[in-house]
Motif scaffolding. Structure first.
Motif, PDB file in Angstrom:
ATOM      1  N   ALA A 159       0.752  -1.141  -0.059  1.00 37.69           N
ATOM      2  CA  ALA A 159       0.045  -0.024  -0.014  1.00 37.69           C
ATOM      3  C   ALA A 159       0.899   1.392  -0.014  1.00 37.69           C
ATOM      4  O   ALA A 159       0.274   2.353  -0.420  1.00 37.69           O
ATOM      5  CB  ALA A 159      -0.796  -0.177   0.989  1.00 37.69           C
ATOM      6  N   ARG A 160       2.145   0.967   0.353  1.00 38.70           N
ATOM      7  CA  ARG A 160       2.805   2.338   0.579  1.00 38.70           C
ATOM      8  C   ARG A 160       3.225   2.972  -0.657  1.00 38.70           C
ATOM      9  O   ARG A 160       3.542   4.013  -1.029  1.00 38.70           O
ATOM     10  CB  ARG A 160       4.273   1.994   1.516  1.00 38.70           C
ATOM     11  CG  ARG A 160       5.101   0.990   0.569  1.00 38.70           C
ATOM     12  CD  ARG A 160       6.583   0.964   1.450  1.00 38.70           C
ATOM     13  NE  ARG A 160       7.214  -0.178   0.768  1.00 38.70           N
ATOM     14  CZ  ARG A 160       7.392  -1.352   1.314  1.00 38.70           C
ATOM     15  NH1 ARG A 160       6.597  -1.684   1.996  1.00 38.70           N
ATOM     16  NH2 ARG A 160       7.929  -2.175   0.598  1.00 38.70           N
TER      17      ARG A 160
ATOM     18  N   GLY B 170      -3.947  -4.041  -8.553  1.00 42.47           N
ATOM     19  CA  GLY B 170      -2.531  -4.498  -8.363  1.00 42.47           C
ATOM     20  C   GLY B 170      -1.778  -4.076  -7.269  1.00 42.47           C
ATOM     21  O   GLY B 170      -0.723  -4.501  -6.936  1.00 42.47           O
ATOM     22  N   ILE B 171      -2.442  -3.456  -6.150  1.00 46.15           N
ATOM     23  CA  ILE B 171      -1.974  -2.951  -5.150  1.00 46.15           C
ATOM     24  C   ILE B 171      -2.791  -3.189  -3.881  1.00 46.15           C
ATOM     25  O   ILE B 171      -3.936  -3.246  -3.914  1.00 46.15           O
ATOM     26  CB  ILE B 171      -1.809  -1.176  -4.974  1.00 46.15           C
ATOM     27  CG1 ILE B 171      -0.830  -0.930  -6.156  1.00 46.15           C
ATOM     28  CG2 ILE B 171      -0.965  -0.781  -3.822  1.00 46.15           C
ATOM     29  CD1 ILE B 171      -0.470   0.610  -6.254  1.00 46.15           C
ATOM     30  N   ASN B 172      -1.880  -3.756  -2.712  1.00 47.20           N
ATOM     31  CA  ASN B 172      -2.869  -4.086  -1.692  1.00 47.20           C
ATOM     32  C   ASN B 172      -3.451  -2.837  -0.758  1.00 47.20           C
ATOM     33  O   ASN B 172      -2.562  -2.048   0.192  1.00 47.20           O
ATOM     34  CB  ASN B 172      -1.893  -5.003  -0.537  1.00 47.20           C
ATOM     35  CG  ASN B 172      -2.727  -5.540   0.429  1.00 47.20           C
ATOM     36  OD1 ASN B 172      -4.061  -5.841   0.317  1.00 47.20           O
ATOM     37  ND2 ASN B 172      -2.185  -5.847   1.691  1.00 47.20           N
ATOM     38  N   LEU B 173      -4.352  -2.021  -1.213  1.00 45.66           N
ATOM     39  CA  LEU B 173      -4.837  -0.788  -0.955  1.00 45.66           C
ATOM     40  C   LEU B 173      -5.435  -0.893   0.643  1.00 45.66           C
ATOM     41  O   LEU B 173      -6.331  -1.887   0.768  1.00 45.66           O
ATOM     42  CB  LEU B 173      -5.875  -0.254  -1.761  1.00 45.66           C
ATOM     43  CG  LEU B 173      -5.370   0.035  -3.258  1.00 45.66           C
ATOM     44  CD1 LEU B 173      -6.337   0.339  -4.098  1.00 45.66           C
ATOM     45  CD2 LEU B 173      -4.308   0.948  -3.379  1.00 45.66           C
ATOM     46  N   VAL B 174      -5.164   0.123   1.319  1.00 48.09           N
ATOM     47  CA  VAL B 174      -6.020   0.196   2.566  1.00 48.09           C
ATOM     48  C   VAL B 174      -7.278   0.896   2.139  1.00 48.09           C
ATOM     49  O   VAL B 174      -7.484   1.438   1.220  1.00 48.09           O
ATOM     50  CB  VAL B 174      -5.237   1.272   3.671  1.00 48.09           C
ATOM     51  CG1 VAL B 174      -4.098   0.340   3.940  1.00 48.09           C
ATOM     52  CG2 VAL B 174      -4.882   2.440   3.149  1.00 48.09           C
TER      53      VAL B 174
ATOM     54  N   ALA C 259       0.932   2.995  -3.074  1.00 48.38           N
ATOM     55  CA  ALA C 259      -0.422   3.823  -3.834  1.00 48.38           C
ATOM     56  C   ALA C 259      -0.443   5.280  -3.978  1.00 48.38           C
ATOM     57  O   ALA C 259      -0.923   5.898  -4.737  1.00 48.38           O
ATOM     58  CB  ALA C 259      -1.457   3.305  -3.211  1.00 48.38           C
ATOM     59  N   ASP C 260      -0.201   5.905  -2.801  1.00 49.66           N
ATOM     60  CA  ASP C 260      -0.266   7.380  -2.548  1.00 49.66           C
ATOM     61  C   ASP C 260       0.453   8.072  -3.713  1.00 49.66           C
ATOM     62  O   ASP C 260      -0.223   9.105  -4.263  1.00 49.66           O
ATOM     63  CB  ASP C 260       0.129   7.755  -1.080  1.00 49.66           C
ATOM     64  CG  ASP C 260      -0.819   7.437  -0.284  1.00 49.66           C
ATOM     65  OD1 ASP C 260      -2.065   7.382  -0.583  1.00 49.66           O
ATOM     66  OD2 ASP C 260      -0.426   6.802   0.854  1.00 49.66           O
ATOM     67  N   ALA C 261       1.793   7.886  -3.934  1.00 44.82           N
ATOM     68  CA  ALA C 261       2.279   8.781  -4.815  1.00 44.82           C
ATOM     69  C   ALA C 261       1.781   8.376  -6.482  1.00 44.82           C
ATOM     70  O   ALA C 261       1.829   9.245  -7.185  1.00 44.82           O
ATOM     71  CB  ALA C 261       3.879   8.183  -5.058  1.00 44.82           C
ATOM     72  N   ILE C 262       1.374   7.198  -6.487  1.00 43.47           N
ATOM     73  CA  ILE C 262       0.834   6.757  -8.057  1.00 43.47           C
ATOM     74  C   ILE C 262      -0.609   7.374  -8.224  1.00 43.47           C
ATOM     75  O   ILE C 262      -0.764   8.174  -9.142  1.00 43.47           O
ATOM     76  CB  ILE C 262       0.487   5.149  -8.026  1.00 43.47           C
ATOM     77  CG1 ILE C 262       1.882   4.516  -8.216  1.00 43.47           C
ATOM     78  CG2 ILE C 262      -0.141   4.830  -9.407  1.00 43.47           C
ATOM     79  CD1 ILE C 262       1.933   3.144  -7.887  1.00 43.47           C
ATOM     80  N   LEU C 263      -1.241   7.497  -6.920  1.00 48.65           N
ATOM     81  CA  LEU C 263      -2.550   8.130  -6.988  1.00 48.65           C
ATOM     82  C   LEU C 263      -2.522   9.626  -7.175  1.00 48.65           C
ATOM     83  O   LEU C 263      -3.203  10.423  -7.745  1.00 48.65           O
ATOM     84  CB  LEU C 263      -3.443   7.827  -5.727  1.00 48.65           C
ATOM     85  CG  LEU C 263      -3.924   6.389  -5.651  1.00 48.65           C
ATOM     86  CD1 LEU C 263      -4.681   6.032  -4.316  1.00 48.65           C
ATOM     87  CD2 LEU C 263      -4.960   6.314  -7.118  1.00 48.65           C
ATOM     88  N   ASP C 264      -1.423  10.291  -6.362  1.00 46.14           N
ATOM     89  CA  ASP C 264      -1.058  11.668  -6.554  1.00 46.14           C
ATOM     90  C   ASP C 264      -0.872  11.950  -8.467  1.00 46.14           C
ATOM     91  O   ASP C 264      -1.289  12.834  -8.626  1.00 46.14           O
ATOM     92  CB  ASP C 264       0.096  12.306  -5.719  1.00 46.14           C
ATOM     93  CG  ASP C 264      -0.229  12.271  -4.296  1.00 46.14           C
ATOM     94  OD1 ASP C 264      -1.284  12.108  -3.926  1.00 46.14           O
ATOM     95  OD2 ASP C 264       0.796  12.368  -3.385  1.00 46.14           O
TER      96      ASP C 264
END
Length: 95
Positions: A27-28, A71-75, A30-35
């Motif tokens: 999950a770490r 593809g990412i183990n999202l919270v 995901a935030d940069a990718i989502l940004d």
């Protein structure tokens, strides 16, 4: 003296890892990718309908967001953010 076994702690850690689906990124990531996706989609959507810039149209951005979701183990907050981004993407394409 009593021997203390570390097996229960190791077993707990392995159980937690077993809950994760294989081949998912942590999950770490995901935030940069989502940004990045939010920034690019808002820039593209600012042109009205989602413009296809060098082959990056509505379907491309939808696929990119779905890759993050699958593809990412999202919270839970990251899942909500990705789903809201999908909603925003599709609603801005109707404008």
């Amino acid at each position: 003296m009593t021997k203390v076994s570390r097996k229960p702690a190791i077993r707990r850690r392995m159980d937690l890892q077993a809950d994760l689906q294989p081949d998912l990124q942590p999950a770490r990531n995901a935030d940069a990718i989502l940004d990045h996706l939010e920034s690019m989609i808002r820039r593209t959507a600012g042109l009205g309908r989602i413009a296809s810039i060098q082959g990056m149209g509505l379907q491309y951005w939808t696929n990119r967001i779905n890759e993050v979701i699958n593809g990412i183990n999202l919270v839970s907050t990251q899942k909500r953010r990705a789903n809201l981004l999908l909603d925003e993407l599709h609603s801005s394409d109707r404008a």
